[in-house]
Write a protein that holds these residues in place. Structure first.
Motif, PDB file in Angstrom:
ATOM      1  N   PHE A 196      25.375  51.842  32.751  1.00 50.08           N
ATOM      2  CA  PHE A 196      25.427  52.414  31.110  1.00 50.08           C
ATOM      3  C   PHE A 196      24.216  53.691  31.297  1.00 50.08           C
ATOM      4  CE2 PHE A 196      25.322  52.864  26.895  1.00 50.08           C
ATOM      5  CZ  PHE A 196      26.744  53.439  26.547  1.00 50.08           C
ATOM      6  N   SER A 197      24.815  54.381  31.210  1.00 48.37           N
ATOM      7  CA  SER A 197      23.539  56.144  31.391  1.00 48.37           C
ATOM      8  C   SER A 197      23.874  56.735  30.060  1.00 48.37           C
ATOM      9  CB  SER A 197      24.213  57.118  32.653  1.00 48.37           C
ATOM     10  OG  SER A 197      23.837  55.822  33.986  1.00 48.37           O
ATOM     11  N   TRP A 198      23.213  56.692  29.379  1.00 49.12           N
ATOM     12  CA  TRP A 198      22.808  56.817  27.434  1.00 49.12           C
ATOM     13  C   TRP A 198      21.154  57.790  27.312  1.00 49.12           C
ATOM     14  CZ3 TRP A 198      18.272  56.195  25.330  1.00 49.12           C
ATOM     15  CH2 TRP A 198      17.061  54.760  26.079  1.00 49.12           C
ATOM     16  N   ILE A 199      21.020  57.780  26.254  1.00 46.63           N
ATOM     17  CA  ILE A 199      20.136  59.195  25.730  1.00 46.63           C
ATOM     18  C   ILE A 199      20.211  59.072  24.362  1.00 46.63           C
ATOM     19  CG2 ILE A 199      21.085  60.968  26.285  1.00 46.63           C
ATOM     20  CD1 ILE A 199      19.019  62.342  26.876  1.00 46.63           C
ATOM     21  N   HIS A 200      18.991  58.505  23.643  1.00 46.57           N
ATOM     22  CA  HIS A 200      19.115  59.020  22.187  1.00 46.57           C
ATOM     23  C   HIS A 200      19.844  60.749  22.095  1.00 46.57           C
ATOM     24  CE1 HIS A 200      17.358  59.006  18.509  1.00 46.57           C
ATOM     25  NE2 HIS A 200      17.379  57.088  18.431  1.00 46.57           N
ATOM     26  N   LEU A 201      20.322  60.930  20.477  1.00 43.30           N
ATOM     27  CA  LEU A 201      20.431  61.750  20.057  1.00 43.30           C
ATOM     28  C   LEU A 201      19.163  62.627  20.098  1.00 43.30           C
ATOM     29  CD1 LEU A 201      22.540  63.753  18.753  1.00 43.30           C
ATOM     30  CD2 LEU A 201      21.786  63.105  16.527  1.00 43.30           C
ATOM     31  N   GLN A 202      17.919  62.299  19.593  1.00 44.87           N
ATOM     32  CA  GLN A 202      16.939  63.384  19.770  1.00 44.87           C
ATOM     33  C   GLN A 202      16.456  63.570  21.262  1.00 44.87           C
ATOM     34  OE1 GLN A 202      13.308  60.935  17.305  1.00 44.87           O
ATOM     35  NE2 GLN A 202      14.903  60.234  15.630  1.00 44.87           N
ATOM     36  N   ASP A 203      16.459  63.006  21.793  1.00 42.89           N
ATOM     37  CA  ASP A 203      16.168  63.227  23.319  1.00 42.89           C
ATOM     38  C   ASP A 203      17.162  64.414  23.280  1.00 42.89           C
ATOM     39  OD1 ASP A 203      13.882  61.975  23.239  1.00 42.89           O
ATOM     40  OD2 ASP A 203      14.460  60.396  24.212  1.00 42.89           O
ATOM     41  N   ILE A 204      18.268  64.523  23.642  1.00 42.62           N
ATOM     42  CA  ILE A 204      19.133  65.053  23.785  1.00 42.62           C
ATOM     43  C   ILE A 204      18.964  66.409  23.500  1.00 42.62           C
ATOM     44  CG2 ILE A 204      21.181  64.794  22.982  1.00 42.62           C
ATOM     45  CD1 ILE A 204      21.116  65.944  26.465  1.00 42.62           C
ATOM     46  N   LEU A 229      21.629  51.265  32.341  1.00 42.58           N
ATOM     47  CA  LEU A 229      21.540  49.425  32.444  1.00 42.58           C
ATOM     48  C   LEU A 229      22.571  49.131  32.916  1.00 42.58           C
ATOM     49  CD1 LEU A 229      19.747  48.441  29.255  1.00 42.58           C
ATOM     50  CD2 LEU A 229      18.644  47.973  32.034  1.00 42.58           C
ATOM     51  N   PRO A 230      22.928  47.674  33.618  1.00 45.12           N
ATOM     52  CA  PRO A 230      24.773  47.372  33.796  1.00 45.12           C
ATOM     53  C   PRO A 230      25.368  46.952  32.495  1.00 45.12           C
ATOM     54  CG  PRO A 230      22.288  46.236  35.492  1.00 45.12           C
ATOM     55  CD  PRO A 230      22.402  46.790  34.218  1.00 45.12           C
ATOM     56  N   GLN A 231      26.216  47.274  32.176  1.00 44.17           N
ATOM     57  CA  GLN A 231      26.256  47.235  30.706  1.00 44.17           C
ATOM     58  C   GLN A 231      26.760  45.817  30.224  1.00 44.17           C
ATOM     59  OE1 GLN A 231      29.863  46.655  29.120  1.00 44.17           O
ATOM     60  NE2 GLN A 231      28.839  47.417  27.629  1.00 44.17           N
ATOM     61  N   GLU A 232      26.832  45.178  30.754  1.00 46.83           N
ATOM     62  CA  GLU A 232      26.072  43.763  30.332  1.00 46.83           C
ATOM     63  C   GLU A 232      24.955  43.427  29.966  1.00 46.83           C
ATOM     64  OE1 GLU A 232      27.324  40.549  33.353  1.00 46.83           O
ATOM     65  OE2 GLU A 232      25.166  41.219  34.856  1.00 46.83           O
ATOM     66  N   LEU A 233      23.979  44.230  30.565  1.00 49.73           N
ATOM     67  CA  LEU A 233      22.653  44.002  30.311  1.00 49.73           C
ATOM     68  C   LEU A 233      21.999  44.666  28.607  1.00 49.73           C
ATOM     69  CD1 LEU A 233      19.808  42.832  29.899  1.00 49.73           C
ATOM     70  CD2 LEU A 233      19.278  44.117  31.760  1.00 49.73           C
ATOM     71  N   PHE A 234      23.741  45.724  28.435  1.00 56.72           N
ATOM     72  CA  PHE A 234      22.745  47.332  27.727  1.00 56.72           C
ATOM     73  C   PHE A 234      23.453  46.659  26.635  1.00 56.72           C
ATOM     74  CE2 PHE A 234      25.156  50.529  24.985  1.00 56.72           C
ATOM     75  CZ  PHE A 234      23.649  50.853  24.481  1.00 56.72           C
ATOM     76  N   SER A 235      25.241  45.810  26.492  1.00 56.56           N
ATOM     77  CA  SER A 235      25.555  44.925  25.707  1.00 56.56           C
ATOM     78  C   SER A 235      24.760  43.886  24.975  1.00 56.56           C
ATOM     79  CB  SER A 235      27.489  44.220  26.439  1.00 56.56           C
ATOM     80  OG  SER A 235      27.486  43.557  25.642  1.00 56.56           O
ATOM     81  N   ALA A 236      23.960  43.115  25.150  1.00 61.28           N
ATOM     82  CA  ALA A 236      22.945  42.421  25.248  1.00 61.28           C
ATOM     83  C   ALA A 236      22.166  42.659  24.760  1.00 61.28           C
ATOM     84  CB  ALA A 236      22.608  41.275  26.546  1.00 61.28           C
ATOM     85  N   LYS A 237      21.374  43.728  24.804  1.00 63.13           N
ATOM     86  CA  LYS A 237      20.917  44.344  23.925  1.00 63.13           C
ATOM     87  C   LYS A 237      21.077  45.200  22.231  1.00 63.13           C
ATOM     88  CE  LYS A 237      17.800  46.007  27.646  1.00 63.13           C
ATOM     89  NZ  LYS A 237      16.436  45.310  27.485  1.00 63.13           N
TER      90      LYS A 237
END
Length: 307
Positions: A196-204, A229-237
């Motif tokens: 899962f590749s993500w970015i915070h709105l402020q950063d983009i 992160l692997p999606q299961e780890l992102f989900s856990a966060k």
């Protein structure tokens, strides 16, 4: 200096205009210019169409964010056509008009998405990575979108931003993920191993600002945080930040039933890293997923207490 921003009333565009409006004269293209004028107020001119712009030579830069929401509706044949036309048509017109300008804008920054990479497992995807490009809809959508933007390279500096999943406190993909967690039923999607590749709105928004103002930047950039992160780890966060349980798993077949072909974006994923941005000296305000999630999901006081 003057900027033209297409799709400026979307999630990224609204944040970006808030950052730039004090330093630039901004013209925004919107299907609802009256609503855009109310949102941004004085100092931002709103127009309905590129046809209302007489000469691109008037602008220092153009930022192209226009496009139908990729996850707004099921990918029917008609919706796929809308997704393509809403991106390709405006990008083609912008490139054509820049090439026809006597004095084209100094910079053209156009959106794209990490769907360009297709399913690559846990292999790290950087901008310079050579991959076997997939024959799927998301890749075809992004590849043509980028090709049309890069046609303007003959007359101006062009940057293309392959954006990941944008995390924000409102109106983002994150909010669509929350209901199961709030009910205590959160859990991974499919097998959870996909990245899962993500970015915070402020950063983009800061990425677009950075590329706008750094004349040595050109070409393709991954608009993702350096912590995929692997999606299961992102989900856990997510569950950890919300202090909710994390034991349910959404089977792949359920997602395929509900979302059809679109489900592949959630079940395959990409492990994307922003190598070229970091090489250029860009520094992320939110480089860890947990910090980004706390900022998006918790009130300021709670976030500070739990940091």
């Amino acid at each position: 200096m003057k900027l033209l921003i297409t799709g400026g009333t979307g999630l990224i565009g609204t944040e970006l205009i808030g950052r730039l409006r004090d330093r630039y004269e901004i013209t925004v293209l919107s299907r609802e210019p009256e609503e855009a004028s109310k949102r941004f107020g004085k100092g931002v001119q709103a127009l309905r169409s590129l046809d209302d712009v007489s000469d691109l030579s008037d602008f220092y830069g153009v930022i192209n964010l226009q496009g139908e929401g990729i996850a707004d509706k099921r990918w029917t044949a008609r919706q796929k056509t809308r997704l393509q036309e809403s991106r390709w048509e405006i990008t083609r017109k912008l490139s054509e008009r820049m090439r026809a300008c006597e004095q084209p804008p100094k910079v053209f920054i156009s959106g794209s998405a990490i769907g360009y990479y297709g399913a690559q497992g846990d292999e790290v995807m950087t901008e310079d990575k050579t991959v076997d490009l997939p024959d799927d809809f998301a890749h075809k959508l992004c590849a043509e979108w980028e090709r049309l933007a890069l046609e303007a390279q003959s007359v101006t500096r062009v940057c293309v931003v392959r954006t990941g999943v944008v995390l924000a406190s409102d109106d983002s993909a994150l909010q669509k993920m929350l209901p199961p967690y709030l009910l205590g039923l959160g859990g991974p999607l499919g097998n959870g191993k996909q990245y899962f590749s993500w970015i915070h709105l402020q950063d983009i928004a800061r990425v677009f600002e950075f590329l706008l103002e750094h004349d040595d930047c050109q070409g393709v950039y991954n608009g993702t945080a350096p912590d995929p992160l692997p999606q299961e780890l992102f989900s856990a966060k997510i569950a950890k930040v919300l202090r909710k349980s994390h034991f349910m798993r959404v089977p792949a077949w359920v997602l395929k039933l509900l979302l059809g072909e679109m489900s592949q974006m959630l079940l395959t994923g990409q492990r994307v890293e922003p190598a070229r941005l970091q090489q250029a000296g860009f520094e992320f305000e939110f480089s860890s997923a947990e910090a980004a999630l706390r900022d998006c999901l918790l009130p300021s006081s709670s976030s500070e207490q739990n940091s």
